[in-house]
Scaffold this motif. Structure first.
Motif, mmCIF file in Angstrom:
data_model
loop_
_atom_site.group_PDB
_atom_site.id
_atom_site.type_symbol
_atom_site.label_atom_id
_atom_site.label_comp_id
_atom_site.label_asym_id
_atom_site.label_seq_id
_atom_site.Cartn_x
_atom_site.Cartn_y
_atom_site.Cartn_z
ATOM 1 N N ALA A 24 10.627 90.421 101.112
ATOM 2 C CA ALA A 24 10.577 91.556 100.481
ATOM 3 C C ALA A 24 9.846 92.697 101.530
ATOM 4 C CB ALA A 24 9.237 91.268 99.552
ATOM 5 N N THR A 25 9.675 93.980 100.945
ATOM 6 C CA THR A 25 9.042 94.893 101.571
ATOM 7 C C THR A 25 7.649 94.637 101.194
ATOM 8 O OG1 THR A 25 9.279 96.462 99.849
ATOM 9 C CG2 THR A 25 10.891 96.510 101.555
ATOM 10 N N LYS A 26 7.001 95.492 102.110
ATOM 11 C CA LYS A 26 5.123 95.210 101.673
ATOM 12 C C LYS A 26 4.834 95.627 100.485
ATOM 13 C CE LYS A 26 4.086 99.670 104.103
ATOM 14 N NZ LYS A 26 2.887 100.190 104.745
ATOM 15 N N ASP A 27 5.597 96.530 99.845
ATOM 16 C CA ASP A 27 5.002 96.933 98.522
ATOM 17 C C ASP A 27 5.900 96.696 97.374
ATOM 18 O OD1 ASP A 27 3.083 98.555 99.818
ATOM 19 O OD2 ASP A 27 4.398 100.114 100.413
ATOM 20 N N SER A 28 6.851 95.613 97.362
ATOM 21 C CA SER A 28 7.729 95.345 96.408
ATOM 22 C C SER A 28 7.940 94.081 96.273
ATOM 23 C CB SER A 28 8.983 95.930 96.515
ATOM 24 O OG SER A 28 10.078 95.967 95.468
ATOM 25 N N TRP A 29 8.004 93.341 95.042
ATOM 26 C CA TRP A 29 8.939 92.034 94.768
ATOM 27 C C TRP A 29 10.080 91.940 95.080
ATOM 28 C CZ3 TRP A 29 6.426 87.697 92.375
ATOM 29 C CH2 TRP A 29 5.047 87.817 92.007
ATOM 30 N N PHE A 30 10.913 90.985 95.398
ATOM 31 C CA PHE A 30 12.118 91.070 95.596
ATOM 32 C C PHE A 30 12.737 89.792 95.397
ATOM 33 C CE2 PHE A 30 15.115 89.901 99.182
ATOM 34 C CZ PHE A 30 16.224 91.157 99.104
ATOM 35 N N SER A 31 13.959 89.817 94.644
ATOM 36 C CA SER A 31 14.621 88.778 94.243
ATOM 37 C C SER A 31 16.242 88.819 94.699
ATOM 38 C CB SER A 31 14.762 88.495 92.980
ATOM 39 O OG SER A 31 13.414 88.279 92.285
ATOM 40 N N HIS A 32 16.700 87.628 95.121
ATOM 41 C CA HIS A 32 18.139 87.589 95.482
ATOM 42 C C HIS A 32 18.684 86.238 94.886
ATOM 43 C CE1 HIS A 32 17.322 85.212 98.723
ATOM 44 N NE2 HIS A 32 16.790 86.100 99.663
ATOM 45 N N ILE A 33 19.932 86.118 94.591
ATOM 46 C CA ILE A 33 20.678 84.969 94.404
ATOM 47 C C ILE A 33 20.913 84.532 95.833
ATOM 48 C CG2 ILE A 33 22.586 83.567 93.399
ATOM 49 C CD1 ILE A 33 20.464 84.891 91.120
ATOM 50 N N VAL B 122 21.430 90.527 95.805
ATOM 51 C CA VAL B 122 20.324 91.098 95.380
ATOM 52 C C VAL B 122 19.986 91.359 93.662
ATOM 53 C CG1 VAL B 122 18.312 92.979 95.825
ATOM 54 C CG2 VAL B 122 19.797 91.844 97.823
ATOM 55 N N THR B 123 19.117 91.053 93.143
ATOM 56 C CA THR B 123 18.844 91.138 91.563
ATOM 57 C C THR B 123 18.099 92.130 91.301
ATOM 58 O OG1 THR B 123 17.861 89.261 91.411
ATOM 59 C CG2 THR B 123 20.164 88.791 91.301
ATOM 60 N N ALA B 124 16.714 92.037 92.135
ATOM 61 C CA ALA B 124 15.451 92.870 91.619
ATOM 62 C C ALA B 124 14.372 93.343 93.112
ATOM 63 C CB ALA B 124 14.761 92.086 90.819
ATOM 64 N N GLY B 125 13.991 94.399 92.628
ATOM 65 C CA GLY B 125 13.146 94.936 93.980
ATOM 66 C C GLY B 125 13.712 95.403 95.246
ATOM 67 N N GLU B 126 12.806 95.261 96.200
ATOM 68 C CA GLU B 126 13.317 95.780 97.563
ATOM 69 C C GLU B 126 12.826 94.967 98.607
ATOM 70 O OE1 GLU B 126 13.027 100.561 98.456
ATOM 71 O OE2 GLU B 126 11.139 99.463 98.931
ATOM 72 N N GLY B 127 13.887 94.744 99.414
ATOM 73 C CA GLY B 127 13.712 93.751 100.622
ATOM 74 C C GLY B 127 14.375 93.886 101.769
ATOM 75 N N TRP B 128 14.219 93.210 102.886
ATOM 76 C CA TRP B 128 14.738 93.338 104.153
ATOM 77 C C TRP B 128 15.759 92.357 104.352
ATOM 78 C CZ3 TRP B 128 14.091 97.908 106.275
ATOM 79 C CH2 TRP B 128 13.037 98.811 106.090
ATOM 80 N N TYR B 129 16.665 92.362 105.211
ATOM 81 C CA TYR B 129 17.564 91.459 105.778
ATOM 82 C C TYR B 129 17.771 91.979 107.231
ATOM 83 C CZ TYR B 129 21.752 89.099 107.660
ATOM 84 O OH TYR B 129 22.326 88.308 108.437
ATOM 85 N N GLN B 130 17.450 90.979 108.267
ATOM 86 C CA GLN B 130 17.798 91.347 109.595
ATOM 87 C C GLN B 130 18.270 90.184 110.323
ATOM 88 O OE1 GLN B 130 14.099 92.291 111.930
ATOM 89 N NE2 GLN B 130 15.097 93.471 113.356
ATOM 90 N N GLU C 250 7.023 87.486 96.734
ATOM 91 C CA GLU C 250 6.082 88.283 96.422
ATOM 92 C C GLU C 250 6.207 89.460 97.512
ATOM 93 O OE1 GLU C 250 2.378 86.532 96.067
ATOM 94 O OE2 GLU C 250 2.718 85.775 94.151
ATOM 95 N N PRO C 251 5.337 90.662 97.162
ATOM 96 C CA PRO C 251 5.027 91.709 98.284
ATOM 97 C C PRO C 251 4.744 91.236 99.697
ATOM 98 C CG PRO C 251 4.697 92.603 96.212
ATOM 99 C CD PRO C 251 4.787 91.092 96.042
ATOM 100 N N GLY C 252 5.332 91.509 100.695
ATOM 101 C CA GLY C 252 4.828 91.280 102.110
ATOM 102 C C GLY C 252 5.781 89.740 102.621
ATOM 103 N N CYS C 253 5.940 89.010 101.502
ATOM 104 C CA CYS C 253 6.630 87.611 101.817
ATOM 105 C C CYS C 253 7.894 87.658 102.405
ATOM 106 C CB CYS C 253 6.805 86.957 100.628
ATOM 107 S SG CYS C 253 7.235 85.156 100.531
ATOM 108 N N ARG C 254 8.114 86.977 103.474
ATOM 109 C CA ARG C 254 9.445 86.829 103.981
ATOM 110 C C ARG C 254 9.296 85.198 104.595
ATOM 111 N NH1 ARG C 254 4.915 89.213 106.606
ATOM 112 N NH2 ARG C 254 4.682 88.883 108.826
#
Length: 137
Positions: free
Chosen positions: A104-113, A69-77, A50-54
């Motif tokens: 996920a980024t704070k404003d977007s859902w994010f999905s990855h395999i 990455v399949t959907a949304g916008e997220g972070w990897y660090q 969900e947005p903001g989840c990490r």
């Protein structure tokens, strides 16, 4: 339900990730894609944030992790490196022993395999202060 499938991307949202919730800030969902099989030594799942989840900082031992990455916008660090903003179609190869996190980024859902071989060592959470700095530099 169609909205949830959309938020989970092509492979669907799955169930609330209760098994690993203590290693996440915010709500994540897990949809295992390959049934357990003693002859297959990798786990393949769609993970949705969900947005903001990490997830917490963590390390993979005796293997690796691949993110598709399949959907949304997220972070990897990776520890000691700048965070990388991820979009659908991006991939990440994480070698054994590399401390990292993703979410996920704070404003977007994010999905990855996530294709994972080996064991995971869970470490400290990504702090709110660390997370708040992303994208501001």
């Amino acid at each position: 339900m169609a909205e949830n499938k959309q938020q989970g991307g092509l492979f669907g949202l799955g169930d609330k990730n209760t098994a690993y919730q203590k290693y996440f800030i915010g709500q994540s969902y897990l949809n295992s894609l390959i049934p357990a099989d003693d002859n297959i030594d990798v786990h393949v799942a769609n993970v949705t944030f969900e947005p903001g989840c990490r997830n917490n900082w963590h390390i993979h031992h005796d293997g690796y992790q691949l993110l598709l990455v399949t959907a949304g916008e997220g972070w990897y660090q990776e520890k000691g490196k700048p965070a990388r903003l991820l979009h659908p179609g991006d991939t990440v190869a994480i070698h054994k022993g590399v401390e990292h996190w993703h979410g996920a980024t704070k404003d977007s859902w994010f999905s990855h395999i996530a294709i994972t071989k080996g064991t995971t060592e869970w470490l400290a959470p990504v702090t709110d202060a660390e997370y708040a700095q992303l994208g501001t530099k």
